[in-house]
Design a protein around this motif. Structure first.
Motif, short mmCIF file in Angstrom:
data_model
loop_
_atom_site.label_atom_id
_atom_site.label_comp_id
_atom_site.label_asym_id
_atom_site.label_seq_id
_atom_site.Cartn_x
_atom_site.Cartn_y
_atom_site.Cartn_z
N TYR A 59 50.73 -76.56 17.27
CA TYR A 59 51.48 -76.40 16.03
C TYR A 59 50.93 -77.22 14.87
O TYR A 59 50.92 -76.75 13.72
N ALA A 60 50.50 -78.43 15.13
CA ALA A 60 50.17 -79.34 14.03
C ALA A 60 48.75 -79.18 13.52
O ALA A 60 48.49 -79.39 12.33
N ILE A 61 47.80 -78.82 14.39
CA ILE A 61 46.40 -78.81 13.99
C ILE A 61 46.07 -77.48 13.32
O ILE A 61 46.33 -76.41 13.85
N ASN A 62 45.48 -77.59 12.12
CA ASN A 62 45.09 -76.41 11.36
C ASN A 62 43.82 -76.74 10.58
O ASN A 62 43.82 -77.61 9.72
N LEU A 78 46.41 -91.45 20.65
CA LEU A 78 46.23 -90.00 20.55
C LEU A 78 46.81 -89.42 19.27
O LEU A 78 46.11 -88.73 18.52
N PRO A 79 48.09 -89.67 18.94
CA PRO A 79 48.60 -89.17 17.65
C PRO A 79 47.87 -89.79 16.46
O PRO A 79 47.75 -89.15 15.41
N LEU A 97 50.18 -80.46 23.85
CA LEU A 97 50.42 -79.04 23.60
C LEU A 97 51.03 -78.82 22.22
O LEU A 97 50.61 -77.92 21.47
N LEU A 98 52.01 -79.64 21.86
CA LEU A 98 52.66 -79.49 20.56
C LEU A 98 51.70 -79.80 19.42
O LEU A 98 51.68 -79.09 18.40
N MET A 143 52.87 -86.75 28.15
CA MET A 143 51.56 -86.61 27.53
C MET A 143 51.10 -85.17 27.41
O MET A 143 50.64 -84.75 26.33
N PRO A 144 51.19 -84.32 28.45
CA PRO A 144 50.79 -82.92 28.26
C PRO A 144 51.64 -82.19 27.22
O PRO A 144 51.13 -81.34 26.48
#
Length: 395
Positions: free
Chosen positions: A63-66, A320-321, A58-59, A53-54
């Motif tokens: 990396y994904a959120i913009n 979460l995803p 973190l990923l 989960m952490p």
């Protein structure tokens, strides 16, 4: 009085004068600590969730959120093939916010592309653009934005303010280049949400998040609770087939999901004035498919989880995803290609497109068939997996 059989003759367990150990014992603490670590390693699923989960968070956040998406897909309708029009188009393509992916042949094709969500922006350069620029006669280009998600278009729209001053800097020479006013005007048309009201995007999206939170978790916990309490033994002793058990267990939750849908839609209209443009056929089918898919996923989780704690952990590992990669909180097109590919597998992504497309744009079955087909595939695949793992006996 003789001592109890098997007890030492000198044992005095009830002697009030016997000393009581009231201090802390490091050995006892270490013994309990060792026991807990051993128990944790035996519960491999919980141990894996603690580690995974952490890393996933973190990923995703790293990396994904913009919140400032670039290279947004743009369709163009160029009716003027003069040098000024080509320069304006080139400046737009090199702006960084726009990526020209399609050249439309007619205004109808351009309108359809932005309505279906195939592009984020639609640019129209009129036939008299070059002539008006040369004459200084109020030249204009039209930029239409799919503003149903204000966060996805805000940065790109702001960048358009510099386009008229920079696009034709090399084309205008002499007296035309010395004019104080901009050589042309960018007319921006924010479609589906002209006032950039965030609630119009967030509130319909909440429908997918609420249904995921409640239906997936309620189903997985309800089924797992029966295994823990032993009531599943009575059910397994009956001649009911897996599909019959599945239908009987999930039917009440279908009603719960439909009630939640009606409540959210009513409150969205009454409290937030969310527009209801139509597309009720696509919305109804999408809601039914998503409810069935969420319940099937909860049923599948219950066949894997050994207890309610594991059921909650596995549910959150899906939820979460679904919140971060579906376009609910952050612009979907702002994510990198790998994150968009991962998000396209999540059913919430397609459900949000159905809800927002029907409510904000009035799209129907013909326009949203790809997202509806993805939801149908998800239902079939998850339901088949759940039935195949359904345990006929308690091992």
């Amino acid at each position: 009085m003789s001592a109890p059989m098997g007890a030492p003759m000198d044992a005095k367990p009830s002697d009030p004068a016997a000393p009581v150990d009231r201090g802390l014992s490091l050995n006892r603490i270490l013994a309990v600590l060792t026991k807990e670590f051993i128990q944790l390693t035996r519960d491999r699923l919980t141990y894996a969730m603690i580690l995974v989960m952490p890393i996933v968070q973190l990923l995703l956040f790293g990396y994904a959120i913009n919140s400032d998406p670039r290279d947004l897909p743009t369709a163009v309708l160029v009716q003027d093939h003069g040098p000024m029009a080509r320069s304006a188009l080139s400046a737009l393509a090199h702006n960084g916010y726009f990526k020209i992916v399609r050249e439309a042949a007619s205004p109808e094709e351009l309108d359809q592309a932005i309505a279906r969500g195939e592009v984020q922006f639609a640019l129209t350069i009129p036939a008299d653009f070059t002539r008006r620029v040369v004459r200084g006669d109020d030249a204009q280009i039209l930029v239409e934005a799919d503003a149903s998600d204000p966060a996805a278009t805000g940065g790109a729209i702001a960048a358009l303010a510099n386009l008229p001053r920079t696009a034709l800097s090399r084309d205008l020479v002499g007296a035309a280049g010395r004019r104080d006013e901009d050589p042309f005007e960018v007319v921006i048309h924010r479609r589906y949400n002209p006032e950039a009201i965030t609630a119009y995007n967030i509130v319909p999206g909440l429908l997918g998040v609420v249904l995921s939170l409640t239906l997936v978790m309620m189903t997985s916990l309800g089924m797992t609770r029966e295994y823990e309490r032993g009531t599943m033994e009575s059910l397994l002793a009956t001649p009911a087939k897996p599909i019959e058990v599945m239908i009987g267990k999930l039917s009440p939750y279908v009603v719960v999901g439909l009630i939640q849908t009606v409540v959210i839609l009513v409150l969205a209209r009454v409290l937030f004035s969310v527009p209801m443009a139509g597309g009720w056929d696509a919305l109804a089918l999408g809601v039914v498919l998503f409810i069935l898919g969420s319940l099937s996923l909860g049923f599948l989780i219950s066949t894997v989880a050994r207890n309610q704690l594991q059921a909650v952990q596995m549910s959150f590992f899906y939820i979460l995803p679904s919140i971060l990669l579906s376009g609910f909180m952050f612009p979907f097109r702002g994510m990198p290609a790998w994150a968009q590919a991962l998000g396209s597998v999540i059913p919430v992504t397609h459900f949000l497109r159905v809800v927002r497309g029907s409510l904000l744009k009035g799209l129907g079955l013909v326009d949203l068939w790809t997202s509806l087909a993805a939801l149908a595939v998800f239902v079939v695949a998850i339901a088949a997996a759940a039935m195949s793992r359904y345990r006929r006996t308690l091992d």
